[in-house]
Design a protein around this motif. Structure first.
Motif, PDB file in Angstrom:
ATOM      1  N   TRP A 139      27.543  49.465 -28.084  1.00 23.13           N
ATOM      2  CA  TRP A 139      26.426  48.930 -27.304  1.00 23.13           C
ATOM      3  C   TRP A 139      25.807  47.714 -27.987  1.00 23.13           C
ATOM      4  O   TRP A 139      25.030  46.974 -27.376  1.00 23.13           O
ATOM      5  CB  TRP A 139      25.367  50.004 -27.075  1.00 23.13           C
ATOM      6  N   GLU A 140      26.155  47.481 -29.232  1.00 25.63           N
ATOM      7  CA  GLU A 140      25.654  46.299 -29.947  1.00 25.63           C
ATOM      8  C   GLU A 140      26.412  45.026 -29.602  1.00 25.63           C
ATOM      9  O   GLU A 140      26.128  43.949 -30.154  1.00 25.63           O
ATOM     10  CB  GLU A 140      25.715  46.535 -31.460  1.00 25.63           C
ATOM     11  N   LEU A 141      27.358  45.094 -28.685  1.00 29.24           N
ATOM     12  CA  LEU A 141      28.131  43.915 -28.285  1.00 29.24           C
ATOM     13  C   LEU A 141      27.218  42.831 -27.726  1.00 29.24           C
ATOM     14  O   LEU A 141      26.361  43.095 -26.880  1.00 29.24           O
ATOM     15  CB  LEU A 141      29.159  44.309 -27.227  1.00 29.24           C
ATOM     16  N   THR A 142      27.428  41.599 -28.184  1.00 27.30           N
ATOM     17  CA  THR A 142      26.712  40.454 -27.635  1.00 27.30           C
ATOM     18  C   THR A 142      27.638  39.658 -26.725  1.00 27.30           C
ATOM     19  O   THR A 142      28.858  39.725 -26.832  1.00 27.30           O
ATOM     20  CB  THR A 142      26.195  39.533 -28.748  1.00 27.30           C
ATOM     21  N   LEU A 143      27.039  38.881 -25.844  1.00 28.20           N
ATOM     22  CA  LEU A 143      27.846  38.042 -24.967  1.00 28.20           C
ATOM     23  C   LEU A 143      28.574  36.978 -25.779  1.00 28.20           C
ATOM     24  O   LEU A 143      29.695  36.594 -25.434  1.00 28.20           O
ATOM     25  CB  LEU A 143      26.964  37.390 -23.899  1.00 28.20           C
ATOM     26  N   GLU A 144      27.982  36.505 -26.863  1.00 31.27           N
ATOM     27  CA  GLU A 144      28.665  35.532 -27.712  1.00 31.27           C
ATOM     28  C   GLU A 144      29.932  36.128 -28.301  1.00 31.27           C
ATOM     29  O   GLU A 144      30.990  35.476 -28.335  1.00 31.27           O
ATOM     30  CB  GLU A 144      27.743  35.058 -28.832  1.00 31.27           C
ATOM     31  N   THR A 145      29.869  37.379 -28.761  1.00 30.86           N
ATOM     32  CA  THR A 145      31.054  38.034 -29.318  1.00 30.86           C
ATOM     33  C   THR A 145      32.125  38.212 -28.260  1.00 30.86           C
ATOM     34  O   THR A 145      33.315  37.954 -28.500  1.00 30.86           O
ATOM     35  CB  THR A 145      30.661  39.396 -29.907  1.00 30.86           C
ATOM     36  N   LEU A 146      31.721  38.654 -27.066  1.00 35.14           N
ATOM     37  CA  LEU A 146      32.687  38.837 -25.986  1.00 35.14           C
ATOM     38  C   LEU A 146      33.318  37.508 -25.599  1.00 35.14           C
ATOM     39  O   LEU A 146      34.537  37.417 -25.403  1.00 35.14           O
ATOM     40  CB  LEU A 146      31.991  39.469 -24.783  1.00 35.14           C
ATOM     41  N   ARG A 147      32.515  36.472 -25.481  1.00 39.99           N
ATOM     42  CA  ARG A 147      33.040  35.151 -25.090  1.00 39.99           C
ATOM     43  C   ARG A 147      34.045  34.634 -26.106  1.00 39.99           C
ATOM     44  O   ARG A 147      35.136  34.159 -25.749  1.00 39.99           O
ATOM     45  CB  ARG A 147      31.888  34.161 -24.952  1.00 39.99           C
ATOM     46  N   LEU A 206      27.710  32.950 -16.488  1.00 43.24           N
ATOM     47  CA  LEU A 206      27.964  31.694 -17.209  1.00 43.24           C
ATOM     48  C   LEU A 206      29.283  31.776 -17.962  1.00 43.24           C
ATOM     49  O   LEU A 206      30.097  30.844 -17.937  1.00 43.24           O
ATOM     50  CB  LEU A 206      26.820  31.412 -18.187  1.00 43.24           C
ATOM     51  N   PHE A 207      29.477  32.892 -18.626  1.00 41.25           N
ATOM     52  CA  PHE A 207      30.714  33.103 -19.379  1.00 41.25           C
ATOM     53  C   PHE A 207      31.911  33.243 -18.441  1.00 41.25           C
ATOM     54  O   PHE A 207      32.988  32.702 -18.698  1.00 41.25           O
ATOM     55  CB  PHE A 207      30.554  34.349 -20.252  1.00 41.25           C
ATOM     56  N   ALA A 208      31.752  33.980 -17.333  1.00 40.72           N
ATOM     57  CA  ALA A 208      32.861  34.234 -16.417  1.00 40.72           C
ATOM     58  C   ALA A 208      33.397  32.936 -15.828  1.00 40.72           C
ATOM     59  O   ALA A 208      34.612  32.735 -15.729  1.00 40.72           O
ATOM     60  CB  ALA A 208      32.415  35.182 -15.309  1.00 40.72           C
ATOM     61  N   GLU A 209      32.520  32.036 -15.416  1.00 45.15           N
ATOM     62  CA  GLU A 209      32.958  30.757 -14.863  1.00 45.15           C
ATOM     63  C   GLU A 209      33.713  29.940 -15.910  1.00 45.15           C
ATOM     64  O   GLU A 209      34.744  29.330 -15.616  1.00 45.15           O
ATOM     65  CB  GLU A 209      31.754  29.969 -14.349  1.00 45.15           C
ATOM     66  N   GLU A 210      33.205  29.927 -17.130  1.00 41.71           N
ATOM     67  CA  GLU A 210      33.857  29.169 -18.193  1.00 41.71           C
ATOM     68  C   GLU A 210      35.234  29.741 -18.506  1.00 41.71           C
ATOM     69  O   GLU A 210      36.212  28.999 -18.660  1.00 41.71           O
ATOM     70  CB  GLU A 210      32.982  29.188 -19.442  1.00 41.71           C
TER      71      GLU A 210
END
Length: 894
Positions: free
Chosen positions: A437-445, A499-503
């Motif tokens: 649950w500590e996942l960040t969007l930056e890490t996923l991206r 934002l991430f999905a489009e990129e």
């Protein structure tokens, strides 16, 4: 520079508006049968956040009796109809929870003969008919939660014990198979029950010999099927797939386009008497012996002997041929049956088998407790031949082998790139299903961008959740909160996902028209893996070559034995699987199917090509195609190559016309693709914490364009033969280069770092702070996160606000040096920007002199909220909010 015409930009349309094949996909976890309102709300939310494809997956929180029930199928049809209205694509995730083929236990219900049947063995020096046996087969490394749903009432029980082979062999030095004596008829079962059997030998075991008995048994309680039986796959289709597809035929194939299978494999059993070279039991069917005998030229009993004992010079050959027959039978029975049904139905077959290398570079560095040879987990090229589209899975958010191998097998079978499922397993606790649950969007991206560079076309997230589960209940799986978390739609940063999905989709579409520039081919050592097993050095050597080449920025692909044997050689290069290579790597390869691949490599070496090898060298060819011996010419290292050794080899590769050199301590991620007309596509990504850069160099001047995956913009840059690129932390850049008409040399520098007029203001001190849905505002420092200032378990959006005094009218910028983890900024209620990853930099536009209200909204992760009062919290809390003072920067004075 003059803009290029549309016709000169292949893929421009799909780049600006990527189709579903490039957009992120996700499993939609159903924890109960949803109503229409839930389906409509969640599917609309998934679409709004950039998902293009959704696969419904019934999870363990849903009672297995609900799976494929009439209400389930009605809800399923409702969801697919809503997806069609929304323009979403869907596929059938083909089973309950995972391990395809059991249909929630329906495949074997009333058809016990389809339940998994395994082959066990016992080797001992028992004398004069002394009784021995098999007791008790158990599932190794499988937790109680998995056992509870794979086995009826959570019990592992057996029946129909049958002796399939028995042999006498010498215990002294390796001997010829002809010296093995078959004594199957002299061996008998004397007793058996649900946990094991006892058998006796009616003869006498000579001194210095060992009696080895192979016994099969069928599980009476397992819901898993026997993958060697095509009738098991047919029954699975009848009870598991057709009930779903029949009410949905109107949506095939436009909305419902494929079936996705997931890790088909029977239980990995061990038992007290296990011995020999093989680490788990084998599936068994009555058709297996004849298939093995046809492949090996020996009786089934003597072929089995090679799996347990050394049988002289033929040992490696026999082991490899045994598994060639075993795997071929399994692939054809399960995947072949599925493919034929998919083609009759008008949908595609995709999915992924067990990948022992998941989360690792070593071929068997992930699932180290299993012997992958007993499952569809070694012959990746062969399995992929039955798919219409390639898929693999990746564990956690690190670079790993799966996408590179997936892209390779796809190209060998006439396609390219692959889908990559990503799941998270816990890092703070041994309970892997508790997730992150500590996942960040930056890490996923960053993870997804690296996957694209490694060969991924589409990302598949595991998964988006129907519900976020229950408080104060740490039970894995059945509490959805800890079923391979996170369900990212319950992360506070979820509104930024689009934002991430489009990129991501545009990045994938940008790469589509080009083939990767991969100078090195790594030979996939299939027959070595079958003969030597997962602990042999080939697995480690594969990982060492992969990691070293990537560290040096030298791309590579895997090639199969059949592709390499049939490869074309010319001008010091070798062409295989549609790609051209300057070097071929043999990673501790000992066994080959035939010597044709060695002949091909000899021709390659004689033509000026480079053959690199490490560890063991080929010593066994199962088939002699040419009738002559081959002399392998290679640059050889006794152990896995060091980075220094690899650098020397790579430096000797010929110049392909484009190079990327790092101008930063940590090399950025790069990808180079060649267009058919001589153009290049280049991706550079700085996944580090500090700014850096790289230089892209060509042999002659090139026309340069920058394609922005963030917004779809395409901008022409100056012609150059060298482009220096300054990269901020987490910055992604995409470039397209075409030969320019002008000659000569020129250089260009590109940077996104803003130029300021020298006026800046640090906004330190105490800010007003409020939480979404919380009480009245408090006062917080921006030098530490809110978890340290009275909001320890708050997960959500926090609002920092204050007044700022602007004394110079002009264009202003706000820099937020540290934020956890997604940020939006408003000035005087006007939205100035949203960011889910660094750099957190926002244009505030033109601000007049005077007082303005500045608001910074920060959304953290769900960890502090969902791990509260559980053993998964660990000894730390996730940083949340602002942890360093923001800064106002004047860009241009009026």
């Amino acid at each position: 520079m003059q803009q290029q015409s549309h016709l000169e930009r292949p893929g421009e349309d799909i780049f600006r508006k990527p189709p579903h094949a490039f957009m992120p996909s996700a499993y939609w976890f159903w924890h109960s049968v949803p109503d229409e309102a839930t389906c409509r709300a969640q599917l609309a939310d998934f679409k709004a956040q950039g998902f293009g494809t959704v696969l419904i997956q019934a999870r363990l929180a849903m009672p297995v009796t609900d799976y494929l029930s009439a209400p389930f199928i009605a809800a399923y049809r409702c969801a697919i109809a809503i997806a069609a209205e929304l323009g979403l694509k869907t596929g059938i995730y083909d089973d309950y929870n995972w391990i395809s083929g059991h249909a929630g236990g329906r495949t074997v219900a009333g058809h016990d003969h389809l339940r998994e049947r395994h082959l066990f063995w016992s080797a001992g020096s028992d004398r004069d008919g002394e009784i021995s046996g098999i007791r008790p087969p158990f599932v190794d490394g499988m937790g109680p939660d998995i056992v509870a749903w794979q086995y009826e009432e959570g019990r592992v029980e057996w029946c129909e014990w049958s002796i399939e082979a028995a042999i006498l062999s010498a215990t002294t030095a390796p001997h010829d198979p002809e010296q093995i004596v078959e004594v199957t008829l002299e061996t008998r079962i004397v007793s058996s029950d649900a946990t094991g059997c006892r058998f006796a030998f009616d003869g006498a075991v000579p001194e210095g010999h060992v009696l080895t008995v192979f016994v099969s048994a069928r599980s009476t309680t397992s819901r898993l099927i026997n993958y060697l039986l095509p009738e098991a796959a047919s029954r699975f289709i009848e009870v598991g797939l057709e009930p779903l597809i029949e009410p949905l035929r109107a949506f095939v194939p436009d909305t419902l386009g494929f079936v996705f299978y997931d890790q088909p494999a029977a239980g990995f059993y061990r038992w007290d008497q296990i011995s020999g070279h093989l680490g788990n039991s084998l599936l068994f069917s009555q058709a297996l012996p004849s298939a093995v005998e046809a492949e090996t030229g020996l009786s089934f009993a003597k072929a089995l002997a090679a799996l347990v004992h050394e049988v002289g010079a033929d040992t490696a050959r026999l082991r490899a041929q045994f598994f060639a027959a075993y795997s071929s039978r399994m692939n054809e029975a399960f995947f072949g049956t599925l493919r034929k049904w998919c083609e009759r139905t008008g949908i595609a077959l995709t999915g992924h088998e067990i990948l022992p290398h998941v989360s690792a570079w070593s071929l068997n560095g992930g699932f180290t407790s299993i012997d992958p040879r007993v499952a569809p987990a070694v012959d990746f090229f062969g399995v992929d031949a039955f798919r219409h589209e390639t898929a693999v899975d990746a564990n956690n958010f690190i670079p790993q082998l799966a996408p590179k191998l997936g892209d390779s097998v796809a190209r060998a079978n006439g396609r390219s790139r692959c889908a990559v499922e990503t799941y998270a397993s816990a890092l703070r606790t041994p309970v892997r299903a508790a997730g992150q649950w500590e996942l960040t969007l930056e890490t996923l991206r960053a993870h997804v961008i690296r996957l694209h560079c490694l060969g991924m076309r589409q990302h598949v997230w595991h998964g988006v959740y129907q519900t976020d589960g229950r408080d104060d209940d740490p039970t894995p799986f059945t509490n959805p909160r800890f079923d391979f978390a996170p369900g990212i739609n319950f992360e506070p940063w979820w509104p930024y996902h689009g934002l991430f999905a489009e990129e991501s989709a545009r990045l994938s579409a940008f790469m589509e028209p080009a083939k990767p520039l991969a100078p090195v081919a790594i030979f996939y050592p299939l027959y070595t893996a079958w003969a030597e097993g997962p602990r042999h050095s080939h697995a480690r050597h594969v990982g060492a070559w992969c990691e070293g080449l990537l560290e040096l920025g030298c791309d590579f692909m895997f090639v199969s034995e059949s592709d390499l044997a049939a490869a074309k050689v010319s001008n010091g290069q070798i062409e295989a699987a549609g790609l051209t290579f300057d070097a071929v790597v043999l990673p501790s390869v000992t066994v080959l199917k035939s010597d044709a691949v060695l002949q091909s490599l000899d021709r390659f070496g004689e033509d000026g090509g480079r053959v690199w090898s490490s560890g063991d060298l080929p010593r066994t060819c199962c088939e002699a195609k040419t009738g002559s011996s081959s002399v392998l010419r290679s640059t050889h290292s006794a152990d896995a190559p060091t980075l220094q050794e690899l650098a020397k080899l790579v430096s000797d590769l010929p110049d392909r016309g484009v190079t990327i050199s790092a101008t930063m301590p940590r090399r950025p991620w790069t990808w180079i693709g060649a267009e058919p007309d001589g153009g290049w596509r280049v991706v550079v990504f700085n996944d580090g914490d500090d700014p850096g850069g790289c230089e892209i160099a060509f042999n002659s001047a090139m026309r340069c364009e920058m394609w922005s995956p963030a917004d779809g913009d395409i901008a022409a840059l100056a012609d150059c033969d060298r482009l220096s690129v300054v990269l901020e932390a987490q910055e992604l850049r995409c470039f397209r280069f075409l030969p320019a008409a002008a000659a000569g040399q020129c250089a260009s520098t590109l940077s996104s770092l803003p130029s300021a007029d020298g006026i800046s203001t640090v906004l330190d001190g105490v800010w007003n702070f409020a939480v979404d849905g919380g009480p009245a505002s408090a006062s917080l420092s921006v030098d530490a996160g809110w978890e340290e200032q009275g909001f320890a378990s708050f997960s959500g959006t926090g609002f920092y606000f204050r007044e700022i005094a602007i004394e110079t009218e002009g264009e202003w910028l706000l820099e937020v040096p540290e934020a956890h983890t997604a940020v939006s900024v408003r000035v005087d209620e006007r939205l100035c920007g949203r960011r889910g990853w660094r750099p957190y930099r926002f244009s505030l536009g033109r601000l007049a002199k005077g007082i303005h209200r500045l608001e910074i909204a920060v959304s953290n992760t769900a960890a502090n909220r969902y791990y509260r009062n559980t053993p998964y919290q660990g000894d730390m809390q996730d940083p949340s909010g602002l942890t360093a003072p923001p800064r106002l920067v004047l860009l241009q004075e009026s």
